[in-house]
Scaffold this active site. Sequence first.
Site, mmCIF file in Angstrom:
data_model
loop_
_atom_site.group_PDB
_atom_site.id
_atom_site.type_symbol
_atom_site.label_atom_id
_atom_site.label_comp_id
_atom_site.label_asym_id
_atom_site.label_seq_id
_atom_site.Cartn_x
_atom_site.Cartn_y
_atom_site.Cartn_z
ATOM 1 N N GLU A 46 44.380 40.144 41.307
ATOM 2 C CA GLU A 46 44.078 41.165 42.306
ATOM 3 C C GLU A 46 43.594 40.415 43.548
ATOM 4 O O GLU A 46 42.675 39.589 43.440
ATOM 5 C CB GLU A 46 42.980 42.111 41.798
ATOM 6 C CG GLU A 46 42.730 43.215 42.802
ATOM 7 C CD GLU A 46 41.653 44.202 42.381
ATOM 8 O OE1 GLU A 46 41.151 44.118 41.256
ATOM 9 O OE2 GLU A 46 41.316 45.044 43.233
ATOM 10 N N ARG A 272 38.913 34.963 27.488
ATOM 11 C CA ARG A 272 38.701 34.452 28.834
ATOM 12 C C ARG A 272 37.878 33.166 28.764
ATOM 13 O O ARG A 272 37.201 32.904 27.782
ATOM 14 C CB ARG A 272 38.015 35.482 29.717
ATOM 15 C CG ARG A 272 36.593 35.834 29.324
ATOM 16 C CD ARG A 272 35.893 36.626 30.427
ATOM 17 N NE ARG A 272 36.758 37.628 31.021
ATOM 18 C CZ ARG A 272 36.948 37.759 32.346
ATOM 19 N NH1 ARG A 272 36.342 36.964 33.206
ATOM 20 N NH2 ARG A 272 37.719 38.691 32.821
ATOM 21 N N LYS A 282 34.230 37.515 40.164
ATOM 22 C CA LYS A 282 34.575 37.459 41.587
ATOM 23 C C LYS A 282 33.561 38.198 42.436
ATOM 24 O O LYS A 282 33.274 37.800 43.564
ATOM 25 C CB LYS A 282 35.964 38.090 41.805
ATOM 26 C CG LYS A 282 37.100 37.114 41.579
ATOM 27 C CD LYS A 282 38.408 37.670 42.098
ATOM 28 C CE LYS A 282 39.119 38.435 41.024
ATOM 29 N NZ LYS A 282 40.495 38.816 41.361
HETATM 30 P P1 ATP Z 1 36.848 38.774 37.772
HETATM 31 O O1 ATP Z 1 36.444 39.412 36.466
HETATM 32 O O2 ATP Z 1 36.323 37.415 38.005
HETATM 33 O O3 ATP Z 1 36.689 39.666 38.965
HETATM 34 P P2 ATP Z 1 39.510 39.573 37.278
HETATM 35 O O4 ATP Z 1 39.885 39.452 35.867
HETATM 36 O O5 ATP Z 1 39.187 40.916 37.766
HETATM 37 O O6 ATP Z 1 38.403 38.510 37.610
HETATM 38 P P3 ATP Z 1 42.148 39.309 38.289
HETATM 39 O O7 ATP Z 1 42.562 38.952 39.650
HETATM 40 O O8 ATP Z 1 42.418 40.681 37.805
HETATM 41 O O9 ATP Z 1 40.605 38.988 38.226
HETATM 42 O O10 ATP Z 1 42.684 38.250 37.246
HETATM 43 C C1 ATP Z 1 44.014 37.825 37.208
HETATM 44 C C2 ATP Z 1 44.324 37.307 35.836
HETATM 45 O O11 ATP Z 1 43.456 36.244 35.498
HETATM 46 C C3 ATP Z 1 44.134 38.387 34.781
HETATM 47 O O12 ATP Z 1 45.270 38.382 33.926
HETATM 48 C C4 ATP Z 1 42.907 37.974 34.044
HETATM 49 O O13 ATP Z 1 43.012 38.326 32.695
HETATM 50 C C5 ATP Z 1 42.882 36.454 34.245
HETATM 51 N N1 ATP Z 1 41.506 35.971 34.225
HETATM 52 C C6 ATP Z 1 40.479 36.406 34.989
HETATM 53 N N2 ATP Z 1 39.328 35.777 34.664
HETATM 54 C C7 ATP Z 1 39.642 34.910 33.668
HETATM 55 C C8 ATP Z 1 38.885 33.961 32.894
HETATM 56 N N3 ATP Z 1 37.579 33.780 33.080
HETATM 57 N N4 ATP Z 1 39.548 33.240 31.950
HETATM 58 C C9 ATP Z 1 40.861 33.407 31.760
HETATM 59 N N5 ATP Z 1 41.621 34.267 32.450
HETATM 60 C C10 ATP Z 1 41.033 35.020 33.394
HETATM 61 MG MG MG Z 2 41.119 42.204 36.773
#
Ligand code: ATP
Ligand code: MG
Length: 572
Positions: A46, A272, A282
């Site tokens: 995102e 994760r 984020k």
């Molecule tokens: P945050 O929780 O930090 O805001 P998010 O998961 O909302 O991150 P996205 O931009 O939606 O951020 O993530 C893109 C991809 O990265 C998703 O498929 C998510 O599952 C993966 N991802 C996000 N954080 C992690 C992590 N800590 N370890 C592994 N994969 C991750």
């Molecule tokens: Mg997400």
Amino acid sequence: MTTETGPGAHAGPDAAKPLDFIRTIVTDDLKAGRNGGRVHTRFPPEPNGYLHIGHAKAICLSFGVALEFGGKCNLRFDDTNPEKEDVEYVDAIREDVHWLGFDWEGREFYASDYFEQLYLWAEELIQKGLAYVDNLTPDEVREHRGTLTEPGRESPHRNRPVAESLDLFRRMRAGEFEDGGYTLRAKIDMASPNINMRDPALYRIRRAAHHRTGDAWCIYPMYDFAHALSDAIEGITHSLCTLEFEDHRPLYDWCVANCTVPSVPRQIEFARLNLTYTVMSKRRLLTLVQEGVVDGWDDPRMPTISGLRRRGYTPEAIREFAARIGVAKRENLVDVALLEDAVRDDLNRRAPRAMAVLRPLKVVIENYPEGEVETISLPLNPDRPEDGSRAVPFSRELYVERDDFMEEPPKKFFRLAPGREVRLRGTYFVTCVRAVKDDAGDVVELRCTYDPATRDGNAPDGRKPKATIHWVSAAHAMDAEARLYDRLFTSMTPGDEAGDGNWRTSLNPASLEVLACRVEPALAAARPGDRFQFERLGYFCVDRGSAPGRPVFNRTVTLKDTWARVAQRAGG
Ligand code: ATP
Ligand code: MG
């Protein structure tokens, strides 16, 4: 100077390692001839912040699987949340994925590209009696939802006639209603043990300009609906995501099963990445940026990919780290020292050596001829003679590290002390004659003598000093700035502090130390991004903000994990 290399062409997964559960599934699918033998993954950020090391794990997995199995991986921006998203983030994400060594080969997609198709599928669901327009307020929706132990209650609008829902949904799109006035909800099961299946919202009204579609829409699809159907549109075969989406999978499958989609993707969840001493959300990283706790998203203390890059991490090290931690189904906490080990191992092989004195103490060699300058030749990398050598000027006045001298040395301190002989890296032996002090009693200069017979670092009589220290020639050394970084948080699990905002209480006030240092003159040619091993000190990378003639060196990592050793000692 280190040059980056890509992850390389793969002819299948690493044969030397057992397959993780995801690669096992992909292998089995290929054997069974599923998906017509295709492997197609996607990485779906995102664009509401910069990518972090957790995303790097997800990138290495989705792009890695595609590379290894001869498949494809799309870059898809999941941009269904207009208020928080921005093109700045889109650009940063593209740069970071490329820098990590992966390429989406032009398949750069946006969920917003599919808004029209998604809208049509929403109408299809209404027409099939599988979705309805609700006008409960958000509070009322919450009250109706029930709990983990109690079923939810149906909305009084749940059985609204199809024609009425269709009409309302079209008027939602046309902008007739206020934000939040109506929502489109899936008609699934208010008594489902899975709360995600209790008539989840599919569309909501939001009057917000979108970074790509502008004001074209005032209704936006919800993540679960948009994500599953975007995967289906793109022909994704294996949709790899983190564990928090496990409970959403039934809804993912429901969306795909009930809309007339061109392909049926499969969602697979993995754990994760969580790192010690690191905040990875984020939203929290954005807070650090907005409050000026750090110098932007790419501050070298940030766990962002851009921060790690500015810190001096290599893409190879990050990919190696991802490979070492692997993928599993269970949540765990990875020691940040593992990440540091990966970059240390990589730079140890590749970074050219140089000498820098972080906390300079002047040394005058009393028996060395005034005005004379010699050139000492030192290897760029002692492990790789093929890399060649560098010329380091030597003269009567040098700088050495302040903590390489002690007036009253304890037992195991073998470096400089009054009467003590040491070797200067790559050359002469010097003996400290006396320390010169200022009025306050602080040592400001060391007077030494040298042995002219030891120029090549060896004595004809075979004697060997117990210590070798690094040095620079005072007249030739260049002024520079060194930035020494420590962990941003003192708590091992800063994300877990209870209470809103409490995660900030363990911010490390000493996470950055700035020093005016002296470096060997050959470093005048260094460019931003160049990486070096400063002998005995650690790995350093030239900061992008260096002024011409006065480089700033970011310490990537120390040579050994001194912190772990200190902690070990403290713990007995
Ligand atoms: P945050 O929780 O930090 O805001 P998010 O998961 O909302 O991150 P996205 O931009 O939606 O951020 O993530 C893109 C991809 O990265 C998703 O498929 C998510 O599952 C993966 N991802 C996000 N954080 C992690 C992590 N800590 N370890 C592994 N994969 C991750
Ligand atoms: Mg997400």
